[in-house]
Design a protein around this motif. Structure first.
Motif, PDB file in Angstrom:
ATOM      1  N   ARG A   1      -8.203  -3.173   0.727  1.00  0.00           N
ATOM      2  CA  ARG A   1      -9.062  -2.671   1.804  1.00  0.00           C
ATOM      3  C   ARG A   1      -8.318  -1.631   2.638  1.00  0.00           C
ATOM      4  O   ARG A   1      -8.841  -0.547   2.929  1.00  0.00           O
ATOM      5  CB  ARG A   1      -9.525  -3.824   2.692  1.00  0.00           C
ATOM      6  N   ARG A   2      -7.070  -1.943   3.000  1.00  0.00           N
ATOM      7  CA  ARG A   2      -6.275  -1.008   3.796  1.00  0.00           C
ATOM      8  C   ARG A   2      -6.017   0.279   3.024  1.00  0.00           C
ATOM      9  O   ARG A   2      -6.095   1.381   3.583  1.00  0.00           O
ATOM     10  CB  ARG A   2      -4.940  -1.649   4.209  1.00  0.00           C
ATOM     11  N   ALA A   3      -5.748   0.157   1.729  1.00  0.00           N
ATOM     12  CA  ALA A   3      -5.501   1.340   0.902  1.00  0.00           C
ATOM     13  C   ALA A   3      -6.736   2.228   0.844  1.00  0.00           C
ATOM     14  O   ALA A   3      -6.645   3.452   0.994  1.00  0.00           O
ATOM     15  CB  ALA A   3      -5.088   0.911  -0.509  1.00  0.00           C
ATOM     16  N   ARG A   4      -7.870   1.611   0.650  1.00  0.00           N
ATOM     17  CA  ARG A   4      -9.114   2.387   0.538  1.00  0.00           C
ATOM     18  C   ARG A   4      -9.429   3.114   1.838  1.00  0.00           C
ATOM     19  O   ARG A   4      -9.913   4.258   1.828  1.00  0.00           O
ATOM     20  CB  ARG A   4     -10.251   1.462   0.138  1.00  0.00           C
ATOM     21  N   GLU A   5      -9.139   2.473   2.966  1.00  0.00           N
ATOM     22  CA  GLU A   5      -9.417   3.084   4.267  1.00  0.00           C
ATOM     23  C   GLU A   5      -8.632   4.379   4.485  1.00  0.00           C
ATOM     24  O   GLU A   5      -9.104   5.276   5.178  1.00  0.00           O
ATOM     25  CB  GLU A   5      -9.083   2.099   5.397  1.00  0.00           C
ATOM     26  N   VAL A   6      -7.433   4.472   3.901  1.00  0.00           N
ATOM     27  CA  VAL A   6      -6.592   5.647   4.147  1.00  0.00           C
ATOM     28  C   VAL A   6      -6.399   6.503   2.892  1.00  0.00           C
ATOM     29  O   VAL A   6      -5.580   7.422   2.898  1.00  0.00           O
ATOM     30  CB  VAL A   6      -5.216   5.240   4.750  1.00  0.00           C
ATOM     31  N   GLY A   7      -7.119   6.198   1.835  1.00  0.00           N
ATOM     32  CA  GLY A   7      -7.003   6.986   0.603  1.00  0.00           C
ATOM     33  C   GLY A   7      -5.690   6.780  -0.109  1.00  0.00           C
ATOM     34  O   GLY A   7      -5.137   7.713  -0.700  1.00  0.00           O
TER      35      GLY A   7
ATOM     36  N   GLU B   1      -8.648   4.556  -8.010  1.00  0.00           N
ATOM     37  CA  GLU B   1      -9.013   3.339  -8.735  1.00  0.00           C
ATOM     38  C   GLU B   1      -9.206   2.128  -7.818  1.00  0.00           C
ATOM     39  O   GLU B   1      -9.566   1.052  -8.284  1.00  0.00           O
ATOM     40  CB  GLU B   1      -7.925   2.988  -9.748  1.00  0.00           C
ATOM     41  N   VAL B   2      -8.950   2.294  -6.530  1.00  0.00           N
ATOM     42  CA  VAL B   2      -8.947   1.144  -5.611  1.00  0.00           C
ATOM     43  C   VAL B   2     -10.317   0.476  -5.541  1.00  0.00           C
ATOM     44  O   VAL B   2     -10.407  -0.753  -5.532  1.00  0.00           O
ATOM     45  CB  VAL B   2      -8.426   1.546  -4.210  1.00  0.00           C
ATOM     46  N   GLU B   3     -11.385   1.243  -5.520  1.00  0.00           N
ATOM     47  CA  GLU B   3     -12.719   0.637  -5.460  1.00  0.00           C
ATOM     48  C   GLU B   3     -12.961  -0.252  -6.686  1.00  0.00           C
ATOM     49  O   GLU B   3     -13.474  -1.366  -6.559  1.00  0.00           O
ATOM     50  CB  GLU B   3     -13.796   1.714  -5.365  1.00  0.00           C
ATOM     51  N   ARG B   4     -12.579   0.211  -7.851  1.00  0.00           N
ATOM     52  CA  ARG B   4     -12.733  -0.581  -9.083  1.00  0.00           C
ATOM     53  C   ARG B   4     -11.821  -1.816  -9.028  1.00  0.00           C
ATOM     54  O   ARG B   4     -12.210  -2.897  -9.457  1.00  0.00           O
ATOM     55  CB  ARG B   4     -12.402   0.284 -10.300  1.00  0.00           C
TER      56      ARG B   4
ATOM     57  N   VAL C   1       0.881  -1.164   0.000  1.00  0.00           N
ATOM     58  CA  VAL C   1       0.000   0.000   0.000  1.00  0.00           C
ATOM     59  C   VAL C   1       0.918   1.213   0.000  1.00  0.00           C
ATOM     60  O   VAL C   1       1.923   1.247   0.703  1.00  0.00           O
ATOM     61  CB  VAL C   1      -0.912  -0.004   1.248  1.00  0.00           C
ATOM     62  N   TYR C   2       0.579   2.215  -0.808  1.00  0.00           N
ATOM     63  CA  TYR C   2       1.425   3.402  -0.867  1.00  0.00           C
ATOM     64  C   TYR C   2       0.583   4.673  -0.850  1.00  0.00           C
ATOM     65  O   TYR C   2      -0.576   4.670  -1.228  1.00  0.00           O
ATOM     66  CB  TYR C   2       2.304   3.393  -2.125  1.00  0.00           C
TER      67      TYR C   2
END
Length: 118
Positions: free
Chosen positions: A106-112, A62-65, A3-4
């Motif tokens: 999931r972790r990426a989406r939580e923190v944008g 793009e994470v949701e997609r 995650v970045y």
């Protein structure tokens, strides 16, 4: 796979993998034989096939997609793992590695943040 976040200067800062998570997305050969395979492309995947030719960068927006594409692969695990040497890629091993990718998304989406698979 990590995650970045994008730094103010446009760089990339990789976040630490939290305890209980894994950054393993599969063997190097899986770039072609699993994630970038014709089978995955035939399912309509757009992100994963990039691994056949290089690293995969999923931008924060793009994470949701990307998560929807992960769900598509999860719903078709038999197809995704099919045709690969069963000593290297069983449905169970593909499922486990996909779970690591799903967790990172999931972790990426939580923190944008974004996801990189390298």
């Amino acid at each position: 796979m990590d995650v970045y976040i994008t730094t103010p200067g446009g760089g990339m800062e990789v976040l630490e993998v939290p305890e209980g998570s894994s950054d393993l997305a599969g063997f190097e050969s899986w770039r072609h034989s699993v994630w970038g395979s014709d089978r995955v492309q035939a399912l309509g995947a757009e992100f994963f096939p990039a691994l056949a030719t290089g690293d995969l960068y999923v931008e924060p927006g793009e994470v949701e997609r990307f998560q929807r594409e992960c769900a598509l692969l999860r719903a078709n695990l038999e197809t995704v793992a099919g045709g690969v040497d069963p000593h290297r890629a069983t449905v169970g091993t593909v499922s486990a590695r996909l779970a690591h990718i799903e967790d990172a998304a999931r972790r990426a989406r939580e923190v944008g943040a974004g996801v990189v698979v390298w």
